[in-house]
Design an enzyme around this catalytic site. Structure first.
Site, PDB file in Angstrom:
ATOM      1  N   SER A 139     -14.195  -4.672   5.988  1.00 45.34           N
ATOM      2  CA  SER A 139     -14.645  -3.882   4.833  1.00 45.34           C
ATOM      3  C   SER A 139     -14.232  -4.531   3.514  1.00 45.34           C
ATOM      4  O   SER A 139     -14.914  -4.338   2.504  1.00 45.34           O
ATOM      5  CB  SER A 139     -14.166  -2.435   4.920  1.00 45.34           C
ATOM      6  N   ARG A 158       0.844  -1.217   0.000  1.00 47.48           N
ATOM      7  CA  ARG A 158       0.000   0.000   0.000  1.00 47.48           C
ATOM      8  C   ARG A 158       0.869   1.254   0.000  1.00 47.48           C
ATOM      9  O   ARG A 158       0.540   2.247  -0.633  1.00 47.48           O
ATOM     10  CB  ARG A 158      -0.959  -0.034   1.196  1.00 47.48           C
ATOM     11  N   GLY A 165     -12.252  -4.141   1.035  1.00 51.17           N
ATOM     12  CA  GLY A 165     -11.934  -3.479  -0.223  1.00 51.17           C
ATOM     13  C   GLY A 165     -13.077  -2.654  -0.783  1.00 51.17           C
ATOM     14  O   GLY A 165     -12.959  -2.067  -1.856  1.00 51.17           O
ATOM     15  N   GLU A 168     -12.454 -14.539  12.015  1.00 47.02           N
ATOM     16  CA  GLU A 168     -12.685 -13.851  10.736  1.00 47.02           C
ATOM     17  C   GLU A 168     -12.624 -14.813   9.551  1.00 47.02           C
ATOM     18  O   GLU A 168     -11.544 -15.094   9.033  1.00 47.02           O
ATOM     19  CB  GLU A 168     -11.644 -12.725  10.543  1.00 47.02           C
ATOM     20  N   LYS A 220     -16.122 -11.810  12.856  1.00 51.70           N
ATOM     21  CA  LYS A 220     -15.796 -10.745  11.898  1.00 51.70           C
ATOM     22  C   LYS A 220     -16.074 -11.257  10.496  1.00 51.70           C
ATOM     23  O   LYS A 220     -15.196 -11.832   9.843  1.00 51.70           O
ATOM     24  CB  LYS A 220     -14.323 -10.342  12.067  1.00 51.70           C
TER      25      LYS A 220
HETATM   26  P1  13P Z   1     -10.429  -4.503   5.728  1.00 54.62           P
HETATM   27  O1  13P Z   1     -11.543  -3.773   6.458  1.00 54.62           O
HETATM   28  O2  13P Z   1      -9.525  -3.598   4.952  1.00 54.62           O
HETATM   29  O3  13P Z   1     -10.933  -5.677   4.955  1.00 54.62           O
HETATM   30  O4  13P Z   1      -9.488  -5.066   6.851  1.00 54.62           O
HETATM   31  C1  13P Z   1     -10.065  -5.705   7.910  1.00 54.62           C
HETATM   32  C2  13P Z   1      -9.176  -6.784   8.359  1.00 54.62           C
HETATM   33  O5  13P Z   1      -8.781  -6.810   9.494  1.00 54.62           O
HETATM   34  C3  13P Z   1      -8.804  -7.828   7.397  1.00 54.62           C
HETATM   35  O6  13P Z   1      -8.271  -8.912   8.086  1.00 54.62           O
END
Ligand code: 13P
Length: 341
Positions: free
Chosen positions: A261, A33, A263, A177, A219
């Protein structure tokens, strides 16, 4: 183990109107990034950027917890104050990403398995000593015509459940997640079906591995059409599909939901979270919160671009996104809020 402590901690992370901020990008991801914006890919640049984030004035008004990375949890402000202390002083709870990344899965072309279970018990103890109170592990599930495969889903959810059990043993709240990726041309319905299948498998394994649902946060991805799908969906449609999918697969005992989020643009992520809360806030069994990385950080990163002179403007942008998502939790976000960004 102080079990009430874990219940309270999990609830605090998704309490009222706040949410989580993920700044746990691995060095390669952070560097990628930075490279796009011409920022040097050095440890000092990463440290300076994370200092900008954790010292943003008023961050604790909208952010309950910050997810750090192995390098970041050990870093300090220029004046020598450890980041963990800065975060705690802002009224924010420090957490840590503990998976070591996703890698190509043997015999499963196009699919990934997340690694990091070896030695995890000792690493969790170390992180707890450094001040982490919760942890995160991300599994990645891609959608294509013939994937995800059963093998990929089973291997990933097994790892997620073993990680979560180890966290609870160590007195840390696990953030679980399982990310179904947005890449691809698939439909909203296909994302719904895959997300439901994955979540059912996640909770089956969490149950098998004796993970206490009241002590964890899920998540998940939002349910969305693929990025290159010819048929995109409206904000209300995606919000509705997302919560309906979760209601099918996520037990009410889970302490809270904190969306990634993935992307999406920062504005869309806020609008979709808002729409979910407008319709379901009073009806869903769990808090519908956020745990955004890019959707909170990206505008600030672009403004900063590695220049000290831009720090204040970048912090204002970060604070603005945090506030927008706080409003979205109340169902009070409005696109008009973006005018002052
Ligand atoms: P993003 O919201 O950019 O997807 O990142 C969240 C995250 O912790 C990804 O593991």
């Amino acid at each position: 183990m102080n079990t009430q402590g874990l219940v309270n901690l999990a609830k605090t992370l998704v309490a009222t109107e706040k949410g989580l901020l993920a700044i746990d990008e691995s060095n390669p991801t952070c560097n990628k990034r930075f490279a796009k914006l011409g920022i040097p890919q050095t440890e000092e640049a990463r440290r300076a950027y994370r200092e900008l984030i954790v010292t943003t004035p008023g961050l604790g008004e909208s952010i309950s917890g910050v997810i750090l990375y192995d390098e970041t949890i050990r870093q300090r402000k220029t004046d020598g104050t450890p980041f963990v202390k800065v975060i705690l002083d802002a009224g924010i709870i420090p957490g840590i990403k503990v998976d070591v990344g996703a890698t190509g899965m043997a015999a499963h072309p196009g699919e990934k398995i997340t690694e990091g279970l070896d030695g995890l018990r000792d690493r969790l103890a170390d992180y707890a000593r450094m001040g982490a109170r919760f942890a995160k592990w991300r599994a990645v599930i891609a959608i294509e015509d013939d994937i995800p495969s059963r093998g990929c889903i089973e291997a990933n959810v097994h790892a997620l459940a073993r990680y979560a059990a180890l966290c609870q043993e160590a007195g840390l709240v696990p953030i679980v997640e399982p990310e179904v990726l947005m890449d691809g041309a698939h439909s909203l319905e296909r994302c719904f079906a895959v997300t439901e299948q994955v979540l059912r498998a996640v909770f089956d394994q969490l149950y098998t591995q004796r993970v206490v649902l009241e002590w964890m946060i899920l998540k998940p991805n939002m349910v969305l059409p693929g990025l290159t799908s010819a048929t995109q969906a409206g904000v209300e449609e995606t919000a509705d599909a997302t919560v309906r999918c979760l209601l099918q697969a996520v037990p009410a005992a889970v302490a809270g939901i904190a969306f990634l989020s993935g992307g999406q643009s920062a504005e869309l992520a806020s609008a979709r979270l808002n729409a979910m809360n407008v319709t379901f806030r009073s009806r869903a069994p769990w808090a519908l919160a956020f745990s955004f990385g890019r959707a909170i950080q990206q505008p600030a990163l672009e403004i900063w671009s590695g220049h000290e002179a831009n720090i204040e403007a970048a912090q204002q942008a970060l604070q603005h996104r945090a506030k927008c998502n706080r409003a979205a939790r109340r169902g009070e976000y409005d696109a008009a809020m973006e005018g002052g960004a």
